[in-house]
Scaffold this motif. Structure first.
Motif, PDB file in Angstrom:
ATOM      1  N   ILE A 144       6.989 -11.017  11.953  1.00 19.55           N
ATOM      2  CA  ILE A 144       7.667 -10.003  11.493  1.00 19.55           C
ATOM      3  C   ILE A 144       6.777  -9.266  10.332  1.00 19.55           C
ATOM      4  O   ILE A 144       6.647  -8.146  10.582  1.00 19.55           O
ATOM      5  N   ASP A 145       6.304  -9.984   9.396  1.00 16.01           N
ATOM      6  CA  ASP A 145       5.523  -9.326   8.334  1.00 16.01           C
ATOM      7  C   ASP A 145       4.264  -8.607   8.823  1.00 16.01           C
ATOM      8  O   ASP A 145       3.841  -7.295   8.639  1.00 16.01           O
ATOM      9  N   LEU A 146       3.644  -9.439   9.706  1.00 16.28           N
ATOM     10  CA  LEU A 146       2.217  -8.738  10.439  1.00 16.28           C
ATOM     11  C   LEU A 146       2.782  -7.759  11.386  1.00 16.28           C
ATOM     12  O   LEU A 146       1.971  -6.740  11.244  1.00 16.28           O
ATOM     13  N   ALA A 147       3.550  -7.826  12.117  1.00 16.44           N
ATOM     14  CA  ALA A 147       4.132  -6.707  13.096  1.00 16.44           C
ATOM     15  C   ALA A 147       4.444  -5.456  12.172  1.00 16.44           C
ATOM     16  O   ALA A 147       3.810  -4.442  12.652  1.00 16.44           O
ATOM     17  N   LEU A 148       5.094  -5.639  11.114  1.00 19.24           N
ATOM     18  CA  LEU A 148       5.371  -4.333  10.439  1.00 19.24           C
ATOM     19  C   LEU A 148       4.242  -3.841   9.741  1.00 19.24           C
ATOM     20  O   LEU A 148       4.192  -2.537   9.608  1.00 19.24           O
ATOM     21  N   ARG A 149       3.509  -4.549   9.202  1.00 14.90           N
ATOM     22  CA  ARG A 149       2.155  -4.082   8.562  1.00 14.90           C
ATOM     23  C   ARG A 149       1.297  -3.380   9.519  1.00 14.90           C
ATOM     24  O   ARG A 149       0.777  -2.322   9.009  1.00 14.90           O
ATOM     25  N   HIS A 150       1.131  -3.922  10.777  1.00 16.82           N
ATOM     26  CA  HIS A 150       0.111  -3.291  11.511  1.00 16.82           C
ATOM     27  C   HIS A 150       0.803  -2.104  12.144  1.00 16.82           C
ATOM     28  O   HIS A 150       0.124  -0.928  12.581  1.00 16.82           O
ATOM     29  N   ILE A 151       2.209  -1.932  12.246  1.00  9.83           N
ATOM     30  CA  ILE A 151       2.801  -0.542  12.824  1.00  9.83           C
ATOM     31  C   ILE A 151       2.642   0.431  11.775  1.00  9.83           C
ATOM     32  O   ILE A 151       2.250   1.556  12.067  1.00  9.83           O
ATOM     33  N   VAL A 152       2.769  -0.002  10.523  1.00  9.04           N
ATOM     34  CA  VAL A 152       2.571   0.995   9.568  1.00  9.04           C
ATOM     35  C   VAL A 152       1.253   1.453   9.150  1.00  9.04           C
ATOM     36  O   VAL A 152       0.887   2.677   9.071  1.00  9.04           O
ATOM     37  N   THR A 153       0.402   0.324   9.350  1.00  9.90           N
ATOM     38  CA  THR A 153      -1.077   0.607   9.158  1.00  9.90           C
ATOM     39  C   THR A 153      -1.730   1.777  10.238  1.00  9.90           C
ATOM     40  O   THR A 153      -2.131   2.587  10.127  1.00  9.90           O
ATOM     41  N   GLY A 154      -1.098   1.402  11.631  1.00 15.05           N
ATOM     42  CA  GLY A 154      -1.472   2.318  12.692  1.00 15.05           C
ATOM     43  C   GLY A 154      -0.964   3.681  12.481  1.00 15.05           C
ATOM     44  O   GLY A 154      -1.708   4.657  12.860  1.00 15.05           O
ATOM     45  N   ALA A 155       0.180   3.840  11.920  1.00  9.97           N
ATOM     46  CA  ALA A 155       0.789   5.189  11.845  1.00  9.97           C
ATOM     47  C   ALA A 155       0.012   5.921  10.394  1.00  9.97           C
ATOM     48  O   ALA A 155      -0.283   7.089  10.755  1.00  9.97           O
ATOM     49  N   LYS A 156      -0.410   5.220   9.575  1.00  9.80           N
ATOM     50  CA  LYS A 156      -1.121   5.795   8.459  1.00  9.80           C
ATOM     51  C   LYS A 156      -2.580   6.234   8.892  1.00  9.80           C
ATOM     52  O   LYS A 156      -2.915   7.171   8.537  1.00  9.80           O
ATOM     53  N   ASP A 157      -3.182   5.310   9.782  1.00  8.21           N
ATOM     54  CA  ASP A 157      -4.637   5.825  10.202  1.00  8.21           C
ATOM     55  C   ASP A 157      -4.575   6.940  11.165  1.00  8.21           C
ATOM     56  O   ASP A 157      -5.378   7.839  10.975  1.00  8.21           O
ATOM     57  N   LYS A 214      -1.043  15.948  11.904  1.00 12.16           N
ATOM     58  CA  LYS A 214       0.191  15.202  12.218  1.00 12.16           C
ATOM     59  C   LYS A 214       0.653  14.411  11.168  1.00 12.16           C
ATOM     60  O   LYS A 214       0.126  13.785  10.480  1.00 12.16           O
ATOM     61  N   PRO A 215       2.059  14.882  10.856  1.00 15.90           N
ATOM     62  CA  PRO A 215       2.636  14.375   9.742  1.00 15.90           C
ATOM     63  C   PRO A 215       2.939  12.680   9.838  1.00 15.90           C
ATOM     64  O   PRO A 215       3.146  12.287  11.149  1.00 15.90           O
ATOM     65  N   ILE A 216       3.015  11.951   8.847  1.00 17.57           N
ATOM     66  CA  ILE A 216       3.457  10.518   8.931  1.00 17.57           C
ATOM     67  C   ILE A 216       4.618  10.240   9.868  1.00 17.57           C
ATOM     68  O   ILE A 216       4.519   9.223  10.616  1.00 17.57           O
ATOM     69  N   GLU A 217       5.706  11.185   9.701  1.00 16.19           N
ATOM     70  CA  GLU A 217       6.822  10.786  10.585  1.00 16.19           C
ATOM     71  C   GLU A 217       6.525  10.564  11.953  1.00 16.19           C
ATOM     72  O   GLU A 217       6.812   9.767  12.540  1.00 16.19           O
ATOM     73  N   GLU A 218       5.572  11.687  12.511  1.00 17.80           N
ATOM     74  CA  GLU A 218       5.467  11.653  14.001  1.00 17.80           C
ATOM     75  C   GLU A 218       4.627  10.805  14.366  1.00 17.80           C
ATOM     76  O   GLU A 218       4.706   9.938  15.423  1.00 17.80           O
ATOM     77  N   ALA A 219       3.584  10.355  13.368  1.00 20.61           N
ATOM     78  CA  ALA A 219       2.707   9.258  13.959  1.00 20.61           C
ATOM     79  C   ALA A 219       3.416   7.946  13.887  1.00 20.61           C
ATOM     80  O   ALA A 219       3.076   7.134  14.687  1.00 20.61           O
ATOM     81  N   LEU A 220       4.233   7.504  12.836  1.00 25.19           N
ATOM     82  CA  LEU A 220       5.000   6.415  12.898  1.00 25.19           C
ATOM     83  C   LEU A 220       6.017   6.419  14.007  1.00 25.19           C
ATOM     84  O   LEU A 220       6.364   5.144  14.731  1.00 25.19           O
ATOM     85  N   ALA A 221       6.638   7.548  14.382  1.00 29.36           N
ATOM     86  CA  ALA A 221       7.551   7.379  15.603  1.00 29.36           C
ATOM     87  C   ALA A 221       6.680   6.757  16.787  1.00 29.36           C
ATOM     88  O   ALA A 221       7.186   6.211  17.662  1.00 29.36           O
ATOM     89  N   GLU A 222       5.450   7.623  17.045  1.00 27.12           N
ATOM     90  CA  GLU A 222       4.779   7.243  18.084  1.00 27.12           C
ATOM     91  C   GLU A 222       4.212   5.932  18.198  1.00 27.12           C
ATOM     92  O   GLU A 222       4.284   5.313  19.221  1.00 27.12           O
ATOM     93  N   GLU A 223       3.821   5.200  16.881  1.00 26.14           N
ATOM     94  CA  GLU A 223       3.299   4.127  16.906  1.00 26.14           C
ATOM     95  C   GLU A 223       4.610   3.215  17.425  1.00 26.14           C
ATOM     96  O   GLU A 223       4.191   2.119  18.135  1.00 26.14           O
ATOM     97  N   ILE A 224       5.866   3.355  16.803  1.00 26.07           N
ATOM     98  CA  ILE A 224       6.792   2.544  17.184  1.00 26.07           C
ATOM     99  C   ILE A 224       7.077   2.608  18.861  1.00 26.07           C
ATOM    100  O   ILE A 224       7.438   1.517  19.354  1.00 26.07           O
ATOM    101  N   ILE A 225       7.212   3.818  19.180  1.00 29.13           N
ATOM    102  CA  ILE A 225       7.539   3.881  20.691  1.00 29.13           C
ATOM    103  C   ILE A 225       6.475   3.437  21.538  1.00 29.13           C
ATOM    104  O   ILE A 225       6.549   2.644  22.477  1.00 29.13           O
ATOM    105  N   ALA A 226       5.205   3.446  21.108  1.00 23.36           N
ATOM    106  CA  ALA A 226       4.257   2.697  21.919  1.00 23.36           C
ATOM    107  C   ALA A 226       4.028   1.185  21.594  1.00 23.36           C
ATOM    108  O   ALA A 226       4.090   0.530  22.932  1.00 23.36           O
ATOM    109  N   ALA A 227       4.404   0.720  20.561  1.00 24.12           N
ATOM    110  CA  ALA A 227       4.537  -0.773  20.378  1.00 24.12           C
ATOM    111  C   ALA A 227       5.844  -1.223  21.153  1.00 24.12           C
ATOM    112  O   ALA A 227       5.945  -2.447  21.818  1.00 24.12           O
TER     113      ALA A 227
END
Length: 193
Positions: A136-149, A156-169
């Protein structure tokens, strides 16, 4: 006069129900879906073994957003980012965003990784199973890292990037940074068995 509050009334951010299904049996115990109004425990878990398993999963996502960098220590900012992200996920998918987040964590959590073993001055890399907590730690870390990158040096704001990363994952899409990272970790572990 005493008021009785049942768990049915409590929703995350006052909007999202936490009655979701966790398909992965190993992660079921570590993904805490206890309903809370405000996902902010103030570090009460810190001095107990496996204490962070008792943290709501949304708060663990918020805490991962506060990694060193621009948002370090700004919990209210991270809280608002996650709140907006969950709204965007609900609009884009039409599903409960907590359910989408849980699916994303299940799909992005690596099952096997590599560890170094030193034996007589020689270093061996050995494939090992990953504990559910670390998955779980690794999954959350990779999701957040992908959104920040995705949002860094980008309009693109971080909110949209995080939403797209979560939906894609959640859809197991190979365009997701978290899914690519998981597959890379598992591929390296497979080659060093």
């Amino acid at each position: 006069m005493a008021y009785e509050v049942s768990n049915l009334d409590i929703k995350v951010f006052g909007k999202w129900d936490t009655k979701v299904e966790v398909r992965d049996p190993s992660l079921k115990k570590y993904i805490n879906l206890m309903p809370v109004y405000l996902p902010h425990t103030g570090g009460r878990h810190e001095h107990r073994r496996f204490g962070k398993a008792k943290l709501p999963i949304v708060e663990r996502l918020i805490n991962n957003l506060m990694r060193p960098g621009r948002n370090k220590g700004k919990k209210m900012l991270a809280y608002n980012i996650v709140n907006t992200t969950l709204d965007i996920i609900a609009v884009k998918t039409g599903q409960n965003p907590i359910q989408v987040l849980v699916r994303a964590i299940e799909n992005a959590a690596p099952r096997e990784e590599v560890t170094r073993i030193m034996y007589g001055g020689i270093v061996y890399y050995v494939a090992v199973d990953v504990s559910p907590q670390r998955r779980i730690d690794l999954a959350l870390r990779h999701i957040v890292t992908g959104a920040k990158d995705a949002s860094f040096n980008n309009p693109k704001p971080i909110e949209e990037a995080l939403a797209e990363e979560i939906i894609a994952a959640a859809n197991n899409d190979p365009k997701s940074f978290a899914i690519r990272k998981k597959e890379e970790i598992e591929r390296i572990a497979l080659s060093s068995r």
